[in-house]
Scaffold this motif. Sequence first.
Motif, short mmCIF file in Angstrom:
data_model
loop_
_atom_site.label_atom_id
_atom_site.label_comp_id
_atom_site.label_asym_id
_atom_site.label_seq_id
_atom_site.Cartn_x
_atom_site.Cartn_y
_atom_site.Cartn_z
N ASN A 185 -95.56 -7.68 42.11
CA ASN A 185 -96.57 -8.66 42.52
C ASN A 185 -96.35 -9.17 43.95
O ASN A 185 -97.06 -10.09 44.40
CB ASN A 185 -96.60 -9.84 41.55
N GLY A 186 -95.37 -8.60 44.65
CA GLY A 186 -95.11 -8.99 46.03
C GLY A 186 -94.10 -10.11 46.19
O GLY A 186 -93.70 -10.43 47.31
N GLU A 187 -93.69 -10.70 45.07
CA GLU A 187 -92.69 -11.76 45.16
C GLU A 187 -91.29 -11.18 45.35
O GLU A 187 -91.04 -10.01 45.09
CB GLU A 187 -92.74 -12.63 43.89
N TYR A 188 -90.39 -12.05 45.80
CA TYR A 188 -89.00 -11.65 46.02
C TYR A 188 -88.10 -12.38 45.03
O TYR A 188 -88.35 -13.53 44.68
CB TYR A 188 -88.55 -11.99 47.44
N GLN A 189 -87.07 -11.71 44.59
CA GLN A 189 -86.07 -12.31 43.72
C GLN A 189 -84.74 -12.30 44.45
O GLN A 189 -84.28 -11.25 44.89
CB GLN A 189 -85.98 -11.52 42.41
N VAL A 190 -84.11 -13.46 44.59
CA VAL A 190 -82.92 -13.60 45.42
C VAL A 190 -81.70 -12.97 44.75
O VAL A 190 -81.49 -13.11 43.55
CB VAL A 190 -82.64 -15.09 45.71
N HIS A 191 -80.90 -12.29 45.55
CA HIS A 191 -79.64 -11.69 45.11
C HIS A 191 -78.56 -12.77 45.09
O HIS A 191 -78.40 -13.51 46.06
CB HIS A 191 -79.26 -10.56 46.06
N ARG A 192 -77.79 -12.87 43.99
CA ARG A 192 -76.68 -13.82 43.91
C ARG A 192 -75.46 -13.13 43.32
O ARG A 192 -75.55 -12.49 42.28
CB ARG A 192 -77.04 -15.02 43.02
N ASP A 193 -74.33 -13.26 43.99
CA ASP A 193 -73.05 -12.80 43.45
C ASP A 193 -72.31 -14.01 42.89
O ASP A 193 -72.29 -15.08 43.53
CB ASP A 193 -72.20 -12.14 44.54
N PHE A 194 -71.69 -13.85 41.74
CA PHE A 194 -70.93 -14.96 41.16
C PHE A 194 -69.84 -14.41 40.25
O PHE A 194 -69.80 -13.22 39.95
CB PHE A 194 -71.85 -15.90 40.38
N MET A 195 -68.93 -15.29 39.84
CA MET A 195 -67.92 -14.94 38.86
C MET A 195 -68.40 -15.41 37.50
O MET A 195 -68.75 -16.58 37.32
CB MET A 195 -66.58 -15.60 39.21
N ASP A 196 -68.44 -14.48 36.55
CA ASP A 196 -68.87 -14.84 35.21
C ASP A 196 -67.66 -15.14 34.34
O ASP A 196 -66.55 -14.67 34.59
CB ASP A 196 -69.69 -13.71 34.59
N PHE A 197 -67.90 -15.92 33.29
CA PHE A 197 -66.85 -16.29 32.35
C PHE A 197 -66.77 -15.21 31.27
O PHE A 197 -67.78 -14.90 30.62
CB PHE A 197 -67.16 -17.65 31.72
N ILE A 198 -65.59 -14.64 31.08
CA ILE A 198 -65.39 -13.60 30.09
C ILE A 198 -64.65 -14.21 28.91
O ILE A 198 -63.48 -14.59 29.02
CB ILE A 198 -64.59 -12.42 30.67
N VAL A 199 -65.33 -14.33 27.78
CA VAL A 199 -64.78 -14.95 26.59
C VAL A 199 -64.61 -13.88 25.52
O VAL A 199 -65.57 -13.20 25.15
CB VAL A 199 -65.69 -16.08 26.08
N ASP A 200 -63.36 -13.71 25.08
CA ASP A 200 -63.04 -12.67 24.10
C ASP A 200 -63.53 -11.29 24.56
O ASP A 200 -64.05 -10.49 23.78
CB ASP A 200 -63.63 -13.01 22.73
N GLY A 201 -63.38 -11.05 25.86
CA GLY A 201 -63.67 -9.73 26.40
C GLY A 201 -65.11 -9.46 26.76
O GLY A 201 -65.42 -8.38 27.26
N ARG A 202 -66.03 -10.43 26.52
CA ARG A 202 -67.45 -10.21 26.82
C ARG A 202 -67.97 -11.34 27.69
O ARG A 202 -67.56 -12.50 27.55
CB ARG A 202 -68.28 -10.15 25.53
N PRO A 203 -68.90 -11.02 28.59
CA PRO A 203 -69.50 -12.09 29.41
C PRO A 203 -70.16 -13.14 28.52
O PRO A 203 -70.95 -12.82 27.64
CB PRO A 203 -70.54 -11.34 30.26
N LEU A 204 -69.82 -14.39 28.76
CA LEU A 204 -70.42 -15.48 27.99
C LEU A 204 -71.94 -15.51 28.17
O LEU A 204 -72.68 -15.85 27.25
CB LEU A 204 -69.81 -16.81 28.42
N LEU A 205 -72.40 -15.13 29.36
CA LEU A 205 -73.84 -15.15 29.65
C LEU A 205 -74.62 -14.29 28.66
O LEU A 205 -75.76 -14.58 28.33
CB LEU A 205 -74.07 -14.67 31.08
N PHE A 206 -74.02 -13.19 28.18
CA PHE A 206 -74.71 -12.29 27.28
C PHE A 206 -74.95 -12.92 25.91
O PHE A 206 -75.77 -12.43 25.13
CB PHE A 206 -73.92 -10.99 27.09
N GLN A 207 -74.22 -13.98 25.57
CA GLN A 207 -74.40 -14.63 24.28
C GLN A 207 -75.55 -15.64 24.31
O GLN A 207 -75.90 -16.21 23.29
CB GLN A 207 -73.12 -15.35 23.87
N LEU A 208 -76.13 -15.85 25.50
CA LEU A 208 -77.15 -16.88 25.66
C LEU A 208 -78.54 -16.27 25.77
O LEU A 208 -79.31 -16.59 26.67
CB LEU A 208 -76.84 -17.72 26.91
N SER A 209 -78.85 -15.33 24.85
CA SER A 209 -80.13 -14.62 24.84
C SER A 209 -80.38 -14.00 26.22
O SER A 209 -79.48 -13.51 26.86
CB SER A 209 -81.28 -15.53 24.39
#
Length: 340
Positions: free
Chosen positions: A22-46
């Motif tokens: 649609n012509g919009e831009y999505q900003v690139h962001r690098d960050f450190m993710d939290f790994i809980v019990d071997g998996r990114p915590l972010l993946f548990q949040l839908s």
Amino acid sequence: MSAEYATFGLAPAMRAGGVLVNGEYQVHRDFMDFIVDGRPLLFQLSDLDAVSPLASDVPPSIFTAQVRSLLLETDAPLPGGRYVIYGCPECEDLGCGAVTAVIDEEHGDFIWRDFAWQTDEHADLELNGYHGIGPFRFRGPEYRQALDSLLGPDSASPRRRVLLIGARVALLAKLAAALRTIGIGADITQDAEGVSADELRAYGAVAFGRAVAQQERAAVRRSFERAGVEVAYVDGLAPIVPLLVAQIEHALDRSPQEQRRLTRLVAADGEAGIEVTSPCRVRLTAYRLDRLFRTHAQEVFDGVLEAGRHRIALDARAVKGESFVVARTSGGVLVEAMAH
């Protein structure tokens, strides 16, 4: 509270930027993710489009303050001892929504509990709590070591700069402008001869246009090898700016392969084969060049996929002739040429 321990770690992750249909831009962001019990915590949040407070593009003083905060060396930023775990990738406004949690220290252990989605100063656990997540009890030494490592001299920031090499200067200028818009630095050159090692170390990727000869590509690689710099090399699939941006985004992904959400894309005979490791929203975009080398783009799929492998039929008109498919989640991008 359960006495069982969860493991705590950190790993590089990114919020994938890009040029959307649609012509919009999505900003690139690098960050450190939290790994809980071997998996990114972010993946548990839908399917959450968010980044942790440990983003690489914030000023060093703010980054250090975020680390100290998670170590409970400063007061909690929100009432009730709550800390932001993930926030909006475009801004720092709590009004956009954030995942927060209470962080406590108990007998040397660190405990993350009462996760919630929060849009103002006070969290409503009854209405917006993540009832299936946590509490997590982390061993103090492991937790401290992981966060303290971010403050050391070896915690180098990712190299979010790309060297563009090609024959079509106008295309390269458009590509450089698009990359800068989403937060990735870009420079244009004909070759890397004579460029100092210090300058070459600023680049995380080199993108070659289709017209760049193998001899020229080899010379560029030798320049980086002499400088002792490892970079990702991108062979541009077609003179289509959003497609090239997606290729470069993939090349800059530093997250460990085993902790990625989007792990496979195959494009052949009018179908796309996708593999994801956890439920998430996937968008498929088809790009093609017609006989007059005009670009056509079409979003051919946008939906939530469960973990596993999926086959998705694509609109035949969108992938006829010389065409390409881009698969995108909030944290990753894959690109493939359509095989007929």
